[in-house]
Design a protein around this motif. Structure first.
Motif, PDB file in Angstrom:
ATOM      1  N   THR A 100       1.009  -1.054   0.034  1.00  0.00           N
ATOM      2  CA  THR A 100      -0.110  -0.049   0.102  1.00  0.00           C
ATOM      3  C   THR A 100       1.041   1.271  -0.087  1.00  0.00           C
ATOM      4  OG1 THR A 100      -1.665  -1.141   1.118  1.00  0.00           O
ATOM      5  CG2 THR A 100      -1.916   1.156   1.277  1.00  0.00           C
ATOM      6  N   LEU A 101       1.782   1.260   0.696  1.00  0.00           N
ATOM      7  CA  LEU A 101       2.864   2.493   0.930  1.00  0.00           C
ATOM      8  C   LEU A 101       3.511   2.471  -0.701  1.00  0.00           C
ATOM      9  CD1 LEU A 101       4.349   4.645   2.354  1.00  0.00           C
ATOM     10  CD2 LEU A 101       6.101   2.666   2.780  1.00  0.00           C
ATOM     11  N   ALA A 102       4.035   1.591  -1.260  1.00  0.00           N
ATOM     12  CA  ALA A 102       4.393   1.569  -2.487  1.00  0.00           C
ATOM     13  C   ALA A 102       3.251   2.288  -3.573  1.00  0.00           C
ATOM     14  CB  ALA A 102       4.822   0.225  -2.982  1.00  0.00           C
ATOM     15  N   GLY A 103       2.072   1.561  -3.253  1.00  0.00           N
ATOM     16  CA  GLY A 103       1.004   2.613  -4.067  1.00  0.00           C
ATOM     17  C   GLY A 103       0.931   3.959  -4.010  1.00  0.00           C
ATOM     18  N   TYR A 104       1.016   4.319  -2.794  1.00  0.00           N
ATOM     19  CA  TYR A 104       1.044   5.649  -2.250  1.00  0.00           C
ATOM     20  C   TYR A 104       2.307   6.409  -3.128  1.00  0.00           C
ATOM     21  CZ  TYR A 104       1.000  10.099   0.147  1.00  0.00           C
ATOM     22  OH  TYR A 104       1.117  11.489   0.627  1.00  0.00           O
ATOM     23  N   LEU A 105       3.394   5.961  -2.802  1.00  0.00           N
ATOM     24  CA  LEU A 105       4.638   6.523  -3.455  1.00  0.00           C
ATOM     25  C   LEU A 105       4.486   6.656  -4.925  1.00  0.00           C
ATOM     26  CD1 LEU A 105       7.540   4.918  -1.452  1.00  0.00           C
ATOM     27  CD2 LEU A 105       6.401   7.276  -1.096  1.00  0.00           C
ATOM     28  N   ALA A 106       3.926   5.831  -5.683  1.00  0.00           N
ATOM     29  CA  ALA A 106       3.881   5.820  -7.147  1.00  0.00           C
ATOM     30  C   ALA A 106       2.315   6.590  -7.541  1.00  0.00           C
ATOM     31  CB  ALA A 106       3.863   4.410  -7.533  1.00  0.00           C
ATOM     32  N   ALA A 107       1.827   6.944  -6.816  1.00  0.00           N
ATOM     33  CA  ALA A 107       0.542   7.623  -6.974  1.00  0.00           C
ATOM     34  C   ALA A 107       0.192   8.554  -8.103  1.00  0.00           C
ATOM     35  CB  ALA A 107       0.045   8.264  -5.564  1.00  0.00           C
ATOM     36  N   ASP A 108       1.434   9.576  -8.156  1.00  0.00           N
ATOM     37  CA  ASP A 108       1.420  10.446  -9.307  1.00  0.00           C
ATOM     38  C   ASP A 108       1.442   9.650 -10.641  1.00  0.00           C
ATOM     39  OD1 ASP A 108       1.158  12.501  -7.561  1.00  0.00           O
ATOM     40  OD2 ASP A 108       3.470  12.875  -7.432  1.00  0.00           O
ATOM     41  N   ARG A 109       2.215   8.712 -10.567  1.00  0.00           N
ATOM     42  CA  ARG A 109       2.308   7.884 -11.966  1.00  0.00           C
ATOM     43  C   ARG A 109       1.051   7.085 -12.176  1.00  0.00           C
ATOM     44  NH1 ARG A 109       7.701   7.056 -13.423  1.00  0.00           N
ATOM     45  NH2 ARG A 109       9.222   7.761 -11.882  1.00  0.00           N
ATOM     46  N   PHE A 110       0.466   6.652 -11.297  1.00  0.00           N
ATOM     47  CA  PHE A 110      -0.897   5.965 -11.755  1.00  0.00           C
ATOM     48  C   PHE A 110      -2.029   6.932 -12.198  1.00  0.00           C
ATOM     49  CE2 PHE A 110       0.619   2.458  -8.659  1.00  0.00           C
ATOM     50  CZ  PHE A 110       0.788   1.618  -9.523  1.00  0.00           C
ATOM     51  N   THR A 111      -1.939   8.164 -11.624  1.00  0.00           N
ATOM     52  CA  THR A 111      -2.596   9.417 -11.710  1.00  0.00           C
ATOM     53  C   THR A 111      -2.522   9.580 -13.354  1.00  0.00           C
ATOM     54  OG1 THR A 111      -2.717  10.104  -9.619  1.00  0.00           O
ATOM     55  CG2 THR A 111      -3.313  11.593 -11.390  1.00  0.00           C
ATOM     56  N   VAL A 112      -1.422   9.754 -13.932  1.00  0.00           N
ATOM     57  CA  VAL A 112      -1.033  10.157 -15.099  1.00  0.00           C
ATOM     58  C   VAL A 112      -1.422   8.996 -16.194  1.00  0.00           C
ATOM     59  CG1 VAL A 112       0.634  10.776 -16.965  1.00  0.00           C
ATOM     60  CG2 VAL A 112       0.685  11.807 -14.485  1.00  0.00           C
TER      61      VAL A 112
END
Length: 336
Positions: free
Chosen positions: A207-219
């Motif tokens: 879950t922390l990894a998902g948060y750290l990559a959040a901007d990439r998933f948004t794009v």
């Protein structure tokens, strides 16, 4: 030069949102404390303060692990649903409606039949591989659809999950494992004890990894062309999301069973309130997910006391109702 109204507005929103996050965290902690003292065996604060050994043993062996498992599973599954929805650009999908959970269950069944004495970590590993395959299959089927109709995507996912689930049920029946299969298909925290939930800390890291990559998933949620124009590797981001969603689903199913509809309804509620910026939405999604599962677990333990209703059944009723409401709302919006 003075700040523009837009910048000033953003600055004023940040402290306000932080206060609401703090309040939400306090409410989840209150629910967690309530969860610690709900159950058939009596554990009360006076008993703990009096130093009763039996109460303390029950508290540390059963109640604390169960509450932590509820929070970890609720947080991770909700965030996994949010990531998956951005990946396929559809608000009506989650791991339990695209075949991910069913594939993980099939993986656990395979390793149970092949190696009956397999440790939990091996079951989790095999379930993760099957979950990856099931999610990748859904994305491949989705890529071949002629149009991305809002309601067609979840229907295809449910059909795919139904096929995989039918295969799993057939082999479970053949090998007399239907009762064992039900433990994975319906989320249940009643069997969580110290020594049997620790694998769920893996989903906290994911879950922390998902948060750290959040901007990439948004794009990436804006499409392959847009992502490529910004100099990002769209396929790599999609593979990362695929791995995170599959691993989270596999770990949760292996330890406590399927938690249905959580990854569907929580991200939709958060999206309605806070928009589609994943970095901003992840903390709220985690809080809503943990709080919702805590509430369902407390209801399951008290609605038919002293008997316990599995949390998966409670969430199926509430989740299906909310899911239907969301579908009807989308249909009305499209009809206008």
């Amino acid at each position: 030069m003075g700040e523009t109204p837009a910048v000033a507005g953003r600055r004023s929103r940040i402290p306000a949102e932080s206060r609401w996050l703090a309040l939400g965290t306090v409410l989840v902690l209150v629910l967690a404390v309530v969860s610690l003292f709900v159950g058939v065996s009596e554990v009360s604060l006076p008993q703990l303060l009096a130093g009763e050994n039996e109460a303390w043993d029950l508290f540390w062996i059963s109640r604390v692990p169960r509450t932590l498992a509820v929070i970890l599973a609720g947080t991770a599954v909700a965030v996994a649903g949010l990531i998956l929805q951005l990946m396929v650009r559809n608000r009506f999908v989650e791991p339990s409606t695209v075949g991910t959970v069913e594939s993980a269950t099939l993986g656990i069944l395979v390793v149970t039949v092949a190696i009956p004495a397999a440790p939990l970590i091996m079951k989790m590993g095999v379930a993760s591989i099957f979950a990856l395959g099931g999610t990748a299959l859904f994305l491949a089927v989705l890529g071949r659809l002629p149009a991305r109709n809002t309601l067609l995507v979840p229907i295809v996912g449910i059909m795919l999950g139904g096929v995989i689930g039918s295969v799993t049920t057939f082999f479970a029946y053949k090998y007399d494992l239907l009762q064992t299969l039900s433990n994975w298909m319906i989320g249940d925290f009643s069997g969580v004890l110290r020594g049997r939930y620790e694998l769920l800390w893996i989903v906290a890291v994911l879950t922390l990894a998902g948060y750290l990559a959040a901007d990439r998933f948004t794009v990436a949620g804006l499409g392959a062309d847009f992502t490529t124009n910004l100099g990002m590797n769209h396929k790599a981001i999609m593979r990362l999301g695929l791995v995170l969603v599959s691993l989270i689903s596999a770990v949760v199913v292996t330890v406590v069973g399927a938690v249905p509809f959580l990854g569907l309804i929580v991200p939709n509620i958060v999206s309605l309130l806070f928009g589609d910026n994943l970095r901003r939405a992840v903390p709220w999604t985690a809080l809503f997910g943990a709080g919702f599962v805590l509430i369902c677990d407390i209801i399951g333990r008290t609605i038919h006391f002293p008997y316990e209703v599995p949390v998966g059944m409670v969430m199926s009723v509430l989740g299906a109702t909310i899911f239907l409401a969301l579908l009807l709302k989308t249909r009305k919006r499209n009809a206008k």
